[in-house]
Design a protein around this motif. Sequence first.
Motif, PDB file in Angstrom:
ATOM      1  N   ALA A   1       0.822  -1.215   0.000  1.00 41.90           N
ATOM      2  CA  ALA A   1       0.000   0.000   0.000  1.00 41.90           C
ATOM      3  C   ALA A   1       0.855   1.264   0.000  1.00 41.90           C
ATOM      4  N   ALA A   2       2.059   1.187   0.553  1.00 36.24           N
ATOM      5  CA  ALA A   2       2.927   2.357   0.658  1.00 36.24           C
ATOM      6  C   ALA A   2       3.789   2.594  -0.587  1.00 36.24           C
ATOM      7  N   ARG A   3       3.779   1.663  -1.528  1.00 36.56           N
ATOM      8  CA  ARG A   3       4.612   1.807  -2.730  1.00 36.56           C
ATOM      9  C   ARG A   3       4.046   2.891  -3.651  1.00 36.56           C
ATOM     10  N   PRO A   4       4.897   3.474  -4.511  1.00 35.97           N
ATOM     11  CA  PRO A   4       4.438   4.523  -5.431  1.00 35.97           C
ATOM     12  C   PRO A   4       3.324   4.022  -6.354  1.00 35.97           C
ATOM     13  N   ALA A   5       2.338   4.871  -6.574  1.00 36.70           N
ATOM     14  CA  ALA A   5       1.157   4.499  -7.359  1.00 36.70           C
ATOM     15  C   ALA A   5       1.505   4.102  -8.801  1.00 36.70           C
ATOM     16  N   GLY A   6       2.501   4.722  -9.397  1.00 31.16           N
ATOM     17  CA  GLY A   6       2.840   4.427 -10.789  1.00 31.16           C
ATOM     18  C   GLY A   6       3.660   3.162 -10.984  1.00 31.16           C
TER      19      GLY A   6
ATOM     20  N   VAL B   1       8.966  -4.937  -2.450  1.00 31.72           N
ATOM     21  CA  VAL B   1       8.472  -5.244  -1.106  1.00 31.72           C
ATOM     22  C   VAL B   1       9.111  -6.537  -0.582  1.00 31.72           C
ATOM     23  N   LEU B   2       9.149  -7.554  -1.420  1.00 35.41           N
ATOM     24  CA  LEU B   2       9.711  -8.838  -0.975  1.00 35.41           C
ATOM     25  C   LEU B   2      11.224  -8.772  -0.840  1.00 35.41           C
ATOM     26  N   GLN B   3      11.869  -7.888  -1.587  1.00 33.88           N
ATOM     27  CA  GLN B   3      13.309  -7.700  -1.441  1.00 33.88           C
ATOM     28  C   GLN B   3      13.639  -7.200  -0.032  1.00 33.88           C
TER      29      GLN B   3
END
Length: 185
Positions: free
Chosen positions: A64-69, A79-81
């Motif tokens: 949810a916190a990752r950039p929208a694009g 995220v898994l990294q």
Amino acid sequence: MRAELAKVAVDLFTRQGFDETTVEDIARAAGMTKRSFFRYFPTKEDVVFDGIDLTGESVVADIAARPAGEGPWECLHQVLQAWQEEVHASEQALATIRLIEATPALAGRLHQRRTEWRRRVSDALRDRPGTDLDPYTADLLTNAATAVLDAVSSQWARSDGNADRPALLDQGFNQVHVDPSPRQV
């Protein structure tokens, strides 16, 4: 205390075997009563999974916190990294992975929890702002990422914990590069 109790339990399971070790054995080794053990963990199996985000809670929050694009495959990769780097730094992770792989009851519990993890992660991918991802594609990406994670864990265990988990994850994500563009079937 939870982390210490989990460490004691995994050490006992590794030495004595999971099925041969009782909750009483764990509690005694940790200097507590059986009743106290159950304040921390509802079952003997649950102590093995302490600290492992099998519900996907932190992964969902990170998605949810990752950039929208950012594309969904790249989002999962990033995220898994971060998660792999935490696992790689854990001294107990190798013993826990080997224990789970060697114990049918734990492997079954892992499968059960992974199913829930995949559902929550797939939903999180679809819920990202600016994402028009259908359920099938979200499930496909999530399952492909899980396959990469499984291969990373297996290779890491085969290497006695010497393989570089983050590098293996990068290699896996690059080898299983997924184009999430919808196509007509």
